[in-house]
Design an enzyme around this catalytic site. Structure first.
Site, PDB file in Angstrom:
ATOM      1  N   HIS A 168      44.663  43.838  48.703  1.00  0.00           N
ATOM      2  CA  HIS A 168      44.485  45.190  49.230  1.00  0.00           C
ATOM      3  C   HIS A 168      44.145  46.105  48.094  1.00  0.00           C
ATOM      4  O   HIS A 168      44.852  46.166  47.107  1.00  0.00           O
ATOM      5  CB  HIS A 168      45.799  45.691  49.846  1.00  0.00           C
ATOM      6  CG  HIS A 168      46.008  45.194  51.225  1.00  0.00           C
ATOM      7  ND1 HIS A 168      47.139  45.453  51.935  1.00  0.00           N
ATOM      8  CD2 HIS A 168      45.229  44.457  52.036  1.00  0.00           C
ATOM      9  CE1 HIS A 168      47.043  44.884  53.127  1.00  0.00           C
ATOM     10  NE2 HIS A 168      45.903  44.268  53.205  1.00  0.00           N
ATOM     11  N   SER A 188      49.040  42.013  48.685  1.00  0.00           N
ATOM     12  CA  SER A 188      48.909  43.456  48.497  1.00  0.00           C
ATOM     13  C   SER A 188      49.739  43.825  47.266  1.00  0.00           C
ATOM     14  O   SER A 188      49.650  43.128  46.264  1.00  0.00           O
ATOM     15  CB  SER A 188      49.374  44.164  49.766  1.00  0.00           C
ATOM     16  OG  SER A 188      49.236  45.547  49.630  1.00  0.00           O
ATOM     17  N   ASP A 244      50.058  42.986  57.306  1.00  0.00           N
ATOM     18  CA  ASP A 244      48.739  42.366  57.244  1.00  0.00           C
ATOM     19  C   ASP A 244      48.880  40.897  56.858  1.00  0.00           C
ATOM     20  O   ASP A 244      49.656  40.550  55.982  1.00  0.00           O
ATOM     21  CB  ASP A 244      47.876  43.101  56.209  1.00  0.00           C
ATOM     22  CG  ASP A 244      46.417  42.724  56.350  1.00  0.00           C
ATOM     23  OD1 ASP A 244      46.070  42.092  57.365  1.00  0.00           O
ATOM     24  OD2 ASP A 244      45.639  43.069  55.454  1.00  0.00           O
TER      25      ASP A 244
END
Lengths: 127, 1046
Positions: B41, B14, B134
């Site tokens: 992301h 991310s 995540d």
């Protein structure tokens, strides 16, 4: 065909032409018609000088004298009321703006064309 | 297991991921044979530049993954933003997230989960920089299916955001916690080892069996768990995985490593237990919980407290939610209105973050019935999220079982597979903590291989096979060194506690047993009681002094006291409590059956422990000396009874009444305390819910932050590209010299290029002014009309414009300004300087006119020549000869002029054109002497014709008519009236005698008249006795002296 001989006989005609051969041609034609050639002159200066020193009834002017244009001569002639005929390969285009009434004989010309135009220039009174 | 040859490295990141990708791909060779899928992301609805960016760093082809893209070796697929991706049978399956739906938090988990399911041990999961959690569950799934997991560690190139890697570490799902630079090396090494050891577990041999048992033995001794009965293939698969991670190919080497390295043993153990905490893992145990334990909890629960459950070491939360599901189901079927609370704790904030979110990829929902999925989870694009009513039962908190104060009044503790990580001493501590935390008859659930066998005094087994125990209602003692404090200083106390606990547990236990035996057999009877007289421990033989009081069973020392000692004991205890020192008294006692009187030494002594809940030892020792004489009342009472006894009893009753009222006051005070406690509890609940809300907000903010970071990274790249493009454009503008003005739709100047300064008086501060206000050097009156026309018709307009001073000409183009989306947003005016083109056009027109003039003149000349020649010709033949000669002479001169494009020509060349035949070796009778002179076209033509005539005459009648004749041509440039004049003399000698003809031929006339007339010069031809002498003079009106001489 107009018989120019009667109308043009004994007229004095100024010739301004930078190309001697053409001047000689015109000269010969005028002589054949019974005219009296004045010149030929090959430059504006020469022609203007001739206007002061010679008398003549008519002028045949080459529009393009190579290094210069004939227009000052034409203007002076117009001022004096002496008829003249421009000769030029450009035809009527050789006439500057605002002088559309000047007559032009297109090179190369035929004898008869030149004679007819000369005749049309000669004032009726003097005919 | 699927042994498809393709190994897939799935990489998730991310914020801060782009830089990490660079480090990764720059070090990953392009021919590793592995396939790569990259996931960053990124907010939906944007075109990702990531494929282009990655392509700079790797030689592998990089493509944007599409629905149906196949996973291929040595290729990188980048998952597009705003999609949920899954891997199915080696192909990507992509779904767009519909616009407007809540953002997806865990797309990496979802994808990794599908990779794990699809590829099993051919999967490699990599988690790089990023905030949030995540990827943790994704790595967990990959690891659980035998794949390898990596997370970016803080050394080397630090992850810009360590949230995602750290979460994975905290959840214990990472094989390699290494810098990103080292990842390619690790992956390749593991991959090679994996290929080298392909399939050894399917070839059982005696050797392998022996080594397997050796490993089990090591595990047994180190972690106290016997794996020898584990399924052989499962066990060996895990062993093989550890070997891959350690890059060991030979089993014996691994066994040696285990023996040396304790940490390796722990890691293997960790691997063997992986997946222990998925939903309803160990179904038999959950079955038992559902059918028996939970109904029992609801039946026995205190109505005010409700059902309270504690799950220490909850990790990623699957067990918590499993239990919550059972509870919720029971509440629904039994219509119970009892409050249910599940406290789920773990030691690390990052570990608990995943559980808090409660979102699981499909791969981790195995073992969960469809009914329960539908009932308790919401499908949210990329995973299943726990529904609110289930989530509401659970309170997640950071809590250390070892350091922090335990929860209390708990009905059930589920602590599976945590004790195995602790050494025996800590285990004992933790068991004591559990005992403390549980209500009487509270339930303790432990994991397989975990037992409280050594704590039979505290817990009784309820179901041995499933490791479910029930708390014994005995006085438990919290482990020494356990301090109920919070905040700072916890860590220090852990160290202190561990110090006190040091020792060999078995010896301690044996000693304890010995002490107990001695106490039973040889010592005086005693009890241990609180200051209020509540007995927590009876020794043997205490019956002589205590007996059950009538009424409800009670363990109150004062109520149970024989011999009317209640008052004495009360006083002694109080004195002891006040002074903190032992109290000793001698008392007479009557043996109940024999009626004998003996003297008893009553000793009350405080026991070490906390202030709030102090305990006292009350010893009834036989004394050798007689009862002190100073106690006649008692003695009398004992020996004779009577009035004194009655008095004492009355006294006693009065005291009892006083006691009763005190007790009631105390009860009232307790009641108040209890209600205060209730209030505090509810405040606490509110704080909890506020906290949960804050947690949710934090998650939201974190997710947004994450996106902003990603967007920012991409923006930076774009800005860089824009800068470069801008630079390119600027260079282009500068190089083309195309003056340009950009106008907005209201003809306001938006920008312009510097070249415009020659045309419009624009300075940088004019940006924002209407163009019509700017003065210009152009003759251009219809600018406004033209601009309006272009804006209306969207057709470009082109115009020739001239500067007012006539010095420059421009080709102006007026075009609509088009945005990248083709919409028109203003005007673009460009000016190309065409001055040189205009000049060239003008020159061309002049040339054409000149040519026209010359052609017509020439024709007139030809006519004139023909006419004149004819006049002087005697016959057609002679005419033709002379005429053609003249035409050829003209032609020669023209040829010379046209060869040089009507530029000046050399005099010598003009002469040569005519005289070439007489300059040959045979007839070298023409001489030319003179400097280089350049002639313009008019002079050249006239001179050419004149020389032709002279030559013709000389050939016919003069010096060139005989072989002995000579012609000398000499010339010079002389100044006359300050004008340079060419003077050329033609002198003939050695020819036949000549005399001036009577009538000069036309040729000579031409030479004299035409030459003089045409060039404004002079020509003279003299016929002397020796021959013709001609002198030609022509002014050279153009000075060519500066020209390059030929």
């Amino acid at each position: 065909m107009i018989d120019g001989d009667a109308v043009l006989a004994n007229k004095r005609v100024l010739i301004v032409e930078d190309e001697m051969l053409i001047a000689m041609l015109i000269e010969d034609m005028l002589v054949d018609l019974g005219c009296e050639p004045v010149g030929p002159y090959s430059s504006v200066a020469g022609a203007l000088g001739a206007m002061d020193s010679h008398r003549f009834d008519l002028a045949i002017l080459d529009a393009n004298l190579g290094r210069e244009m004939i227009y000052p001569v034409a203007e002076r002639l117009e001022q004096r009321g002496i008829p003249f005929l421009l000769v030029s390969g450009y035809g009527q285009q050789a006439v500057p703006a605002g002088r559309d009434h000047w007559r032009v004989c297109t090179k190369p010309f035929r004898r008869d064309d030149l004679v007819r135009m000369m005749v049309s220039l000669v004032p009726l009174t003097s005919q | 297991m699927n042994h498809s040859p393709i190994g897939l490295v799935a990489i998730g990141a991310s914020a801060g991921g782009v830089e990490a990708f660079r480090q990764f791909f720059e070090r990953m060779p392009p021919d590793s044979g592995l396939a790569f899928v990259v996931m960053l992301h990124s907010p939906p609805g944007r075109t990702s530049l990531l494929p282009d960016i990655l392509a700079r760093w790797t030689e592998m082809p990089v493509q944007e993954g599409r629905d149906g893209s196949a996973i291929e070796p040595d290729r990188v697929l980048v998952l597009p933003p705003g999609t949920i991706a899954e891997l199915r049978d080696g192909y990507l399956s992509l779904r767009d997230i519909p616009i407007g739906t809540p953002r997806s938090h865990t797309p990496i988990d979802a994808f990794f989960g599908s990779v794990a399911t699809s590829l099993g041990d051919n999967a490699v999961g990599v988690i790089l920089s990023g905030t949030g959690q995540d990827g943790t569950l994704g790595l967990k799934a990959i690891r659980a299916k035998g794949g390898i997991s990596l997370a970016q560690s803080g050394d080397g190139t630090r992850p810009q955001y360590s949230g995602m890697p750290h979460s994975a570490i905290a959840a214990g799902v990472v094989d390699f916690y290494v810098p990103v630079e080292d990842m390619p090396g690790h992956i390749l090494a593991v991959w090679r080892v994996r290929q080298a050891t392909e399939g050894p577990i399917d070839r059982p041999g005696e050797d392998e069996d022996r080594l397997r048992l050796a490993i089990c033995e090591i595990l047994q001794s180190r972690v106290g768990h016997d794996f020898s009965q584990y399924k052989r293939s499962t066990f060996m698969r895990r062993v093989q995985r550890r070997m891959q991670v350690m890059r060991i190919t030979v089993l014996q080497d691994y066994v040696d490593l285990l023996e040396e390295n304790h940490e390796q043993t722990a890691l293997l153990f960790d691997d063997l237990l992986i997946g222990v905490t998925s939903f309803f893992r160990d179904p038999a145990m959950f079955d038992l919980l559902e059918k028996e334990i939970i109904p029992r909890l609801f039946r026995d629960a205190d109505p005010t407290d409700g059902v309270r459950i504690w799950i220490p070491g909850c990790a990623t939360g699957e067990e918590v939610y499993s239990l919550a599901m059972l509870l919720r189901e029971h509440m629904e079927t039994s219509l119970s209105s009892l409050k249910v609370q599940i406290f789920a704790t773990d030691i690390d904030e990052d570990a608990i973050g995943v559980a808090r979110i409660g979102r699981y990829p499909t791969a981790l929902l195995e073992g969960l019935s469809q009914k329960r999925r539908d009932r308790f989870f919401v499908w949210e694009d990329d995973g299943y999220t726990v529904r609110k009513d289930l989530r509401g039962l659970c309170t997640f908190a950071v809590h250390s079982l070892i350091r922090d104060a335990p929860f209390s009044r708990i009905d059930l503790i589920s602590c599976r597979n945590l004790l195995i990580y602790l050494d025996t001493v800590l285990q004992d501590n933790v068991i004591s903590v559990f005992h403390y935390a549980l209500v009487p008859k509270g339930i303790l659930v432990l994991g397989i291989s975990e037992t409280v066998a050594r704590h039979g005094d505290l817990f009784a087994p309820l179901d041995r096979t499933q490791r479910i125990f029930v708390r014994r209602h005995v006085a438990g003692v919290l482990p020494p060194g356990y301090h109920f404090r919070s905040g700072a200083g916890r860590t220090a106390m852990v160290a202190g506690g561990a110090g006190q606990l040091a020792g060999t547990p078995d010896r301690v236990r044996a000693t304890g047993f010995a002490i107990r035996r001695v106490l039973e057999r040889f010592s005086s009877p005693f009890v241990v009681a609180s200051a209020a007289g509540e007995i927590v421990h009876f020794s043997s033989q205490v019956g002589r002094f205590l007996e059950p009081a009538p009424g409800e069973p009670s363990a109150n020392l004062f109520e149970m006291a024989r011999h009317g000692w209640a008052q004495e004991l009360r006083m002694a205890l109080r004195r002891c409590a006040e002074t903190g020192r032992p109290v000793e008294q001698l008392r007479a006692a009557v043996s109940a059956d024999e009626g004998t009187i003996s003297t008893i030494r009553l000793v009350v002594e405080p026991l070490p422990g906390g202030d709030s809940d102090a305990l006292y030892m009350v010893v009834f020792a036989d004394a050798d000396e007689p009862a002190p004489p100073g106690d006649p009342a008692l003695f009398a009472a004992v020996s004779s009874g009577g009035k004194a006894v009655a008095d004492l009893e009355r006294q006693n009753r009065e005291l009892m009444e006083r006691m009763q009222s005190l007790s009631e006051e105390h009860a009232a005070a307790m009641e108040e305390l209890r209600s205060s406690n209730e209030e505090l509890q509810s405040v606490n609940e509110e704080l909890h819910s506020t906290n949960e809300e804050l947690e949710t907000s934090r998650e939201e903010i974190q997710a947004i932050n994450e996106e902003l970071n990603t967007v920012n990274a991409e923006l930076s790249v774009r800005v860089e590209q824009l800068n470069r493009s801008n630079g390119d454009l600027r260079n282009l503008f500068d190089s083309t010299n195309v003056a340009t003005i950009f106008l907005d739709p209201s003809m306001i100047v938006r920008s312009f290029t510097p070249d415009i300064g020659r045309i419009y008086n624009l300075i940088p501060s004019d940006v924002g002014r209407p163009l019509m206000d700017i003065s210009t050097q152009l003759i251009y009156t219809t600018l406004r009309e033209d601009m309006e026309t272009v804006l209306r018709t969207l057709q470009p307009i082109e115009r020739r414009l001239e500067r007012q001073d006539g010095s420059s000409h421009y080709l102006m183009r007026l075009l609509p300004y088009r945005n990248p989306d083709k919409s028109v947003d203003g005007l673009l005016i460009t000016f190309v300087d065409v001055t040189s083109i205009v000049a060239a056009e003008l020159h061309q027109k002049l040339l054409v006119d000149e040519l026209n003039h010359r052609v017509k003149n020439m024709l007139t000349v030809v006519i004139s020549l023909a006419t004149n020649t004819k006049r002087r010709s005697k016959s057609l033949e002679s005419f033709l000869e002379v005429f053609l000669g003249r035409i050829h002479a003209l032609n020669g001169a023209y040829a010379l002029l046209s060869r040089d494009a009507w530029l000046p020509v050399r005099l010598r060349d003009v002469l040569m054109e005519e005289l070439r035949p007489f300059l040959t070796d045979e007839r070298a009778n023409v001489k030319m002497i003179g400097p280089v002179v350049m002639l313009d076209s008019r002079v050249a033509l006239s001179l050419g014709l004149a020389i032709h005539e002279l030559t013709t005459n000389a050939v016919k009648y003069g010096a060139l008519s005989v072989l002995t004749g000579n012609v000398d041509i000499a010339w010079a440039v002389e100044a006359r009236d300050e004008v340079p004049n060419l003077v050329l003399r033609w002198t003939e000698r050695g020819g036949p005698p000549v005399s001036e003809p009577a009538a000069r031929g036309f040729g000579m006339v031409l030479v004299e008249r035409a030459f003089a007339h045409d060039v404004g010069g002079h020509a003279e031809v003299v016929f002397s006795a020796d021959g013709v002498v001609a002198t030609l003079t022509a002014p050279l009106l153009t000075d060519f002296s500066k020209e390059k001489p030929g």
